[in-house]
Structures are given as C-alpha cells and as structure tokens.
Design an enzyme around this catalytic site. Structure first.
Site, PDB file in Angstrom:
ATOM      1  N   PRO A 136      32.783  31.845  18.216  1.00 51.85           N
ATOM      2  CA  PRO A 136      32.871  32.160  16.872  1.00 51.85           C
ATOM      3  C   PRO A 136      34.141  33.266  16.517  1.00 51.85           C
ATOM      4  O   PRO A 136      34.402  33.249  15.268  1.00 51.85           O
ATOM      5  CB  PRO A 136      31.677  32.667  16.354  1.00 51.85           C
ATOM      6  CG  PRO A 136      31.136  33.322  17.707  1.00 51.85           C
ATOM      7  CD  PRO A 136      31.595  32.381  18.712  1.00 51.85           C
ATOM      8  N   GLY A 162      41.870  27.768  17.578  1.00 48.23           N
ATOM      9  CA  GLY A 162      42.310  26.819  18.246  1.00 48.23           C
ATOM     10  C   GLY A 162      41.291  26.689  19.558  1.00 48.23           C
ATOM     11  O   GLY A 162      40.062  26.827  19.470  1.00 48.23           O
ATOM     12  N   PHE A 163      41.702  25.890  20.802  1.00 48.48           N
ATOM     13  CA  PHE A 163      40.846  25.925  21.682  1.00 48.48           C
ATOM     14  C   PHE A 163      41.215  26.979  22.779  1.00 48.48           C
ATOM     15  O   PHE A 163      42.048  26.985  23.751  1.00 48.48           O
ATOM     16  CB  PHE A 163      40.960  24.461  22.393  1.00 48.48           C
ATOM     17  CG  PHE A 163      40.158  23.993  23.607  1.00 48.48           C
ATOM     18  CD1 PHE A 163      38.743  23.768  23.186  1.00 48.48           C
ATOM     19  CD2 PHE A 163      40.474  23.732  24.591  1.00 48.48           C
ATOM     20  CE1 PHE A 163      37.719  23.355  23.973  1.00 48.48           C
ATOM     21  CE2 PHE A 163      39.405  23.346  25.579  1.00 48.48           C
ATOM     22  CZ  PHE A 163      38.040  23.225  25.368  1.00 48.48           C
ATOM     23  N   GLU A 202      42.807  29.771  22.101  1.00 48.94           N
ATOM     24  CA  GLU A 202      44.019  30.273  21.782  1.00 48.94           C
ATOM     25  C   GLU A 202      44.036  31.792  21.860  1.00 48.94           C
ATOM     26  O   GLU A 202      44.903  32.506  22.089  1.00 48.94           O
ATOM     27  CB  GLU A 202      44.816  29.721  20.703  1.00 48.94           C
ATOM     28  CG  GLU A 202      45.281  28.191  21.241  1.00 48.94           C
ATOM     29  CD  GLU A 202      45.773  27.644  20.043  1.00 48.94           C
ATOM     30  OE1 GLU A 202      46.965  28.083  19.545  1.00 48.94           O
ATOM     31  OE2 GLU A 202      45.392  26.620  19.612  1.00 48.94           O
ATOM     32  N   TYR A 238      29.356  28.028  34.205  1.00 51.02           N
ATOM     33  CA  TYR A 238      30.183  29.084  34.114  1.00 51.02           C
ATOM     34  C   TYR A 238      30.305  30.021  35.462  1.00 51.02           C
ATOM     35  O   TYR A 238      29.267  30.491  36.060  1.00 51.02           O
ATOM     36  CB  TYR A 238      29.087  30.198  32.858  1.00 51.02           C
ATOM     37  CG  TYR A 238      29.373  29.278  31.692  1.00 51.02           C
ATOM     38  CD1 TYR A 238      30.268  28.380  31.219  1.00 51.02           C
ATOM     39  CD2 TYR A 238      28.206  29.661  30.807  1.00 51.02           C
ATOM     40  CE1 TYR A 238      30.432  27.897  30.043  1.00 51.02           C
ATOM     41  CE2 TYR A 238      28.167  29.171  29.493  1.00 51.02           C
ATOM     42  CZ  TYR A 238      29.438  28.221  29.156  1.00 51.02           C
ATOM     43  OH  TYR A 238      29.265  27.547  27.996  1.00 51.02           O
TER      44      TYR A 238
HETATM   45  N1  LIG Z   1      29.079  24.171  24.642  1.00 53.97           N
HETATM   46  C1  LIG Z   1      30.395  24.530  24.798  1.00 53.97           C
HETATM   47  O1  LIG Z   1      31.388  23.689  25.017  1.00 53.97           O
HETATM   48  C2  LIG Z   1      31.062  25.815  24.823  1.00 53.97           C
HETATM   49  C3  LIG Z   1      32.292  26.288  24.930  1.00 53.97           C
HETATM   50  C4  LIG Z   1      32.705  27.332  25.021  1.00 53.97           C
HETATM   51  C5  LIG Z   1      31.826  28.582  24.965  1.00 53.97           C
HETATM   52  N2  LIG Z   1      30.415  28.166  24.761  1.00 53.97           N
HETATM   53  C6  LIG Z   1      29.560  29.351  24.644  1.00 53.97           C
HETATM   54  O2  LIG Z   1      29.828  30.129  23.585  1.00 53.97           O
HETATM   55  C7  LIG Z   1      29.729  31.693  24.348  1.00 53.97           C
HETATM   56  C8  LIG Z   1      31.043  32.297  23.181  1.00 53.97           C
HETATM   57  O3  LIG Z   1      32.189  31.799  23.611  1.00 53.97           O
HETATM   58  P1  LIG Z   1      33.389  32.687  23.642  1.00 53.97           P
HETATM   59  O4  LIG Z   1      33.161  33.797  24.450  1.00 53.97           O
HETATM   60  O5  LIG Z   1      34.743  31.887  23.719  1.00 53.97           O
HETATM   61  O6  LIG Z   1      33.456  33.410  22.081  1.00 53.97           O
HETATM   62  P2  LIG Z   1      33.824  34.684  21.024  1.00 53.97           P
HETATM   63  O7  LIG Z   1      32.722  35.218  20.997  1.00 53.97           O
HETATM   64  O8  LIG Z   1      34.693  33.854  20.074  1.00 53.97           O
HETATM   65  O9  LIG Z   1      34.989  35.391  22.268  1.00 53.97           O
HETATM   66  C9  LIG Z   1      34.654  36.218  23.017  1.00 53.97           C
HETATM   67  C10 LIG Z   1      35.798  36.892  23.606  1.00 53.97           C
HETATM   68  O10 LIG Z   1      36.673  37.291  22.469  1.00 53.97           O
HETATM   69  C11 LIG Z   1      36.968  38.766  22.957  1.00 53.97           C
HETATM   70  N3  LIG Z   1      37.634  39.509  21.569  1.00 53.97           N
HETATM   71  C12 LIG Z   1      38.696  40.305  21.548  1.00 53.97           C
HETATM   72  N4  LIG Z   1      38.530  40.970  20.058  1.00 53.97           N
HETATM   73  C13 LIG Z   1      37.331  40.498  19.739  1.00 53.97           C
HETATM   74  C14 LIG Z   1      36.646  40.941  18.373  1.00 53.97           C
HETATM   75  N5  LIG Z   1      37.509  41.690  17.739  1.00 53.97           N
HETATM   76  N6  LIG Z   1      35.468  40.385  18.289  1.00 53.97           N
HETATM   77  C15 LIG Z   1      34.983  39.834  18.895  1.00 53.97           C
HETATM   78  N7  LIG Z   1      35.508  39.112  20.258  1.00 53.97           N
HETATM   79  C16 LIG Z   1      36.631  39.782  20.594  1.00 53.97           C
HETATM   80  C17 LIG Z   1      35.822  39.203  23.711  1.00 53.97           C
HETATM   81  O11 LIG Z   1      36.460  40.353  24.341  1.00 53.97           O
HETATM   82  P3  LIG Z   1      35.421  41.759  24.743  1.00 53.97           P
HETATM   83  O12 LIG Z   1      34.411  40.892  25.863  1.00 53.97           O
HETATM   84  O13 LIG Z   1      36.061  42.660  25.235  1.00 53.97           O
HETATM   85  O14 LIG Z   1      34.236  41.896  23.486  1.00 53.97           O
HETATM   86  C18 LIG Z   1      35.543  38.070  24.538  1.00 53.97           C
HETATM   87  O15 LIG Z   1      36.592  37.952  25.507  1.00 53.97           O
HETATM   88  C19 LIG Z   1      30.202  31.450  25.668  1.00 53.97           C
HETATM   89  O16 LIG Z   1      29.789  32.584  26.309  1.00 53.97           O
HETATM   90  C20 LIG Z   1      29.257  30.029  26.095  1.00 53.97           C
HETATM   91  O17 LIG Z   1      28.081  30.571  26.183  1.00 53.97           O
HETATM   92  C21 LIG Z   1      30.064  26.992  24.775  1.00 53.97           C
END
Ligand SMILES: NC(=O)c1ccc[n+]([C@@H]2O[C@H](COP(=O)([O-])OP(=O)(O)OC[C@H]3O[C@@H](n4cnc5c(N)ncnc54)[C@H](OP(=O)(O)O)[C@@H]3O)[C@@H](O)[C@H]2O)c1
Length: 305
Positions: A216, A220-221, A223, A52
C-alpha cells in the site's frame, strides 16, 4: 484497531494486517518486537507465503516469538502457495505439500486462510477443488482465497471449489489505482478508461470477497515508496497537510485513504519498523471525508472526467 467482519466466514479480523514478506533478513529479537508491537496495537492478522525468504519468513516468525497455543489463539495466520521457481503451480500435489510446509514452519496445525498466490496458466480447477476439500476436512485450513486474480478466474475456480473464495489480495495504493480509474472513466477514449482487471473491485463487492491491498505504500511494481518522494510533490504536500491537521503521520493518511473505500478492504502493510507500524495503525482512528479522499486521488495525478 477496528475489526472487519470477513463475509461468509466467522472471522472478525483487524482492519490492518501485517505482511511478513520482508522479515526473513531481520534477527529474531527484532522480529519478536515487531510482532508483539502488532499484537499490542490490535493487528492480529499476519500475511505469509511459502516463498517469502525461501520459507525463512514463516520459520523465523514462529521461532522469534516461540510460537505456542496461547499466542496462536491471539492471531489469524494466512499463507499463500502456488509460486515456484520459474513457474506457477496449482496442482493438487503442490498445494497439499506447500500447506504442510507452511504449517511446519509456522509451528501450527492450522492456517486461518490459504490464498492461491498468482494465477497458474495451467490451472485445473478440479484439482484445486480436491486439494481445498482435503485441507478443509482435515482442519488444516479454515478459509480459502486467491491473490491477483480477475473475475473470470475466480468464477472458473468457484464452479468447482466447494468452499467460498473469501479474499482476493491485489496490488492497490494511492499510486496504483487501476481498480478505480477504469470505473471512473467508463467508455472514454483515454488510458484511464482501460479495464485491465475485468472490474475486479465491483466483482469482489458483488461477491462479498474481501480485498487485501498489498504494497500500500509502493508505486509501480516495487519501484519505491511514494511518501516523502520527490517524484510526487503535489501528493506529498496534500498528504502532509492532512496528516498535520489530524495529528498523525503521513503513512496513516495513506492507509486511511484505502480504509475510506466502502468495500471494507484490509490493507497488508509490510513495514519492519515497530514505530512506523504504530504510526500506520493511527489510520484506524481517523475517517477521511469524501472531499479529502478525492483530493488525494487528484493529487496523485489522476483526473476526473
Ligand atoms: N499477493 C501478492 O502478490 C503480494 C505481493 C507483494 C506483497 N504482498 C504482501 O503485502 C505485504 C506488504 O508489501 P510491501 O512490504 O511491499 O508493502 P509496503 O507496506 O507498501 O512497503 C513496506 C516497505 O516500504 C518501506 N517504507 C519506507 N518508507 C516508508 C513509509 N514512509 N511508510 C511505509 N513504508 C515505508 C518499509 O520500510 P521499513 O521496514 O523500514 O518500514 C518497507 O520496506 C507483504 O509483506 C506481503 O505480505 C503480497
């Protein structure tokens, strides 16, 4: 914040975890505010990976809060390894090197959990076993898990690895429900019936492996976010009505939907916004009914047989 017990460990962890994938571009003051907000809300489990921000997420996490023994005791730190530029690498040498790098950047002498990040086609499970035993016996890693792995991959690993696989981190959200769809549509001649993961959800429940849903809020991937998104009008209407009725905001409903599943999943949220994190944490105070859970599932465009 409720805690969940991670089966086959002595870990009781916050049921919501903060993912640190997106923090590398923040300044240290904002990172510190985010982490202290998490701790104040009872979110004590932090998910990292060596890749990361090219290592910057781990380094800035520790720098920003001025990592010290008393802070370290208040948190569970998880990191992942195995993804390298242009390849995956579960060799013993790489796993050992990667953990040393994470420990140095996180300014700690142990990880609570190490996950293998993405399956390596050239995995030699005997080597993984050697690496895990060295890491475990030296006290550098307490518990082990995997990410994005299917049941047979975990079985293969488990034949050689002495330590239990206690976590599997998988993509799962209201708009990414492959793990659930196939089980609802067994033996039907429709796409939703296709088992793309070897029944990983039931396998993890059977083997007491805690699932950590990643991304969560994404569809998509990577998207985009499905909340407040015109592509999902019916879903947003249902979620917003439920949020209003329960006095929370829509992200709390999206996480409550995951927490309602009886597999005791631990979602990894990736927000960098402290207020959003507080809103998300309200999910821990509400429990959706069975009817509400299915209503959201259907509003996402799924059908029941
Ligand atoms: N094991 C794997 O292959 C893998 C792959 C991907 C991720 N991960 C882990 O999973 C964690 C979470 O992934 P993610 O960051 O993609 O997850 P996420 O919680 O689904 O997405 C967060 C992103 O969405 C934005 N966002 C915009 N509007 C939102 C709303 N209404 N509610 C919530 N979020 C909103 C957030 O912006 P703001 O920051 O402005 O709130 C942030 O950029 C990563 O940090 C990593 O630790 C693991």
């Amino acid at each position: 914040m409720k805690t969940i017990h991670v089966a086959n460990t002595d870990l009781d962890v916050s049921e919501i975890s903060l993912g640190c994938m997106r923090i590398s571009r923040m300044d240290n003051r904002d990172i510190a505010t985010l982490i202290h907000t998490a701790l104040d809300e009872g979110v004590t489990f932090f998910d990292h990976a060596d890749i990361y921000g090219g290592g910057q997420s781990e380094a800035k996490f520790a720098e920003a809060i001025g990592m010290n023994a008393s802070l370290r005791e208040k948190m569970h730190l998880q990191s992942k390894c195995g993804i390298r530029k242009g390849m995956f690498d579960f060799s013993k040498e790489h796993i050992l090197e990667a953990v040393d790098g994470s420990l140095k950047r996180l300014q700690t002498d142990y990880l609570d959990v190490l996950l293998l990040h993405r399956p390596d086609a050239l995995v030699e499970p005997e080597e993984v076993a050697e690496a895990f035993t060295i890491l475990h016996d030296s006290g550098k890693v307490r518990y082990f898990g995997v990410s994005n792995q299917n049941p047979m991959q975990i079985e293969l690993l488990s034949k050689f690895v002495k330590q239990k696989i206690v976590f599997n981190q998988l993509q799962f959200s209201i708009t990414n429900t492959g793990m659930i769809d196939a089980g609802l549509n067994v033996n039907m001649e429709i796409d939703a019936s296709i088992d793309r993961d070897g029944s990983i959800l039931d396998y993890c429940r059977l083997k007491e492996i805690t699932i950590q849903p990643w991304s969560p809020f994404q569809y998509g991937f990577f998207e985009g976010v499905f909340l407040d998104n015109d592509k999902f009008p019916e879903l947003n209407q249902v979620i917003n009505e439920m949020a209003a009725a329960k006095g929370v905001t829509n992200p709390a409903i999206a996480i409550a939907w995951i927490l309602r599943h009886p597999a005791w999943m631990q979602p990894i949220v990736g927000t960098t916004n402290p207020q959003r994190l507080k809103d998300i944490c309200k999910a821990s105070d509400i429990t959706l009914t069975r009817q509400e859970w299915y209503q959201i599932y259907l509003a996402a465009g799924n059908k029941l047989p």
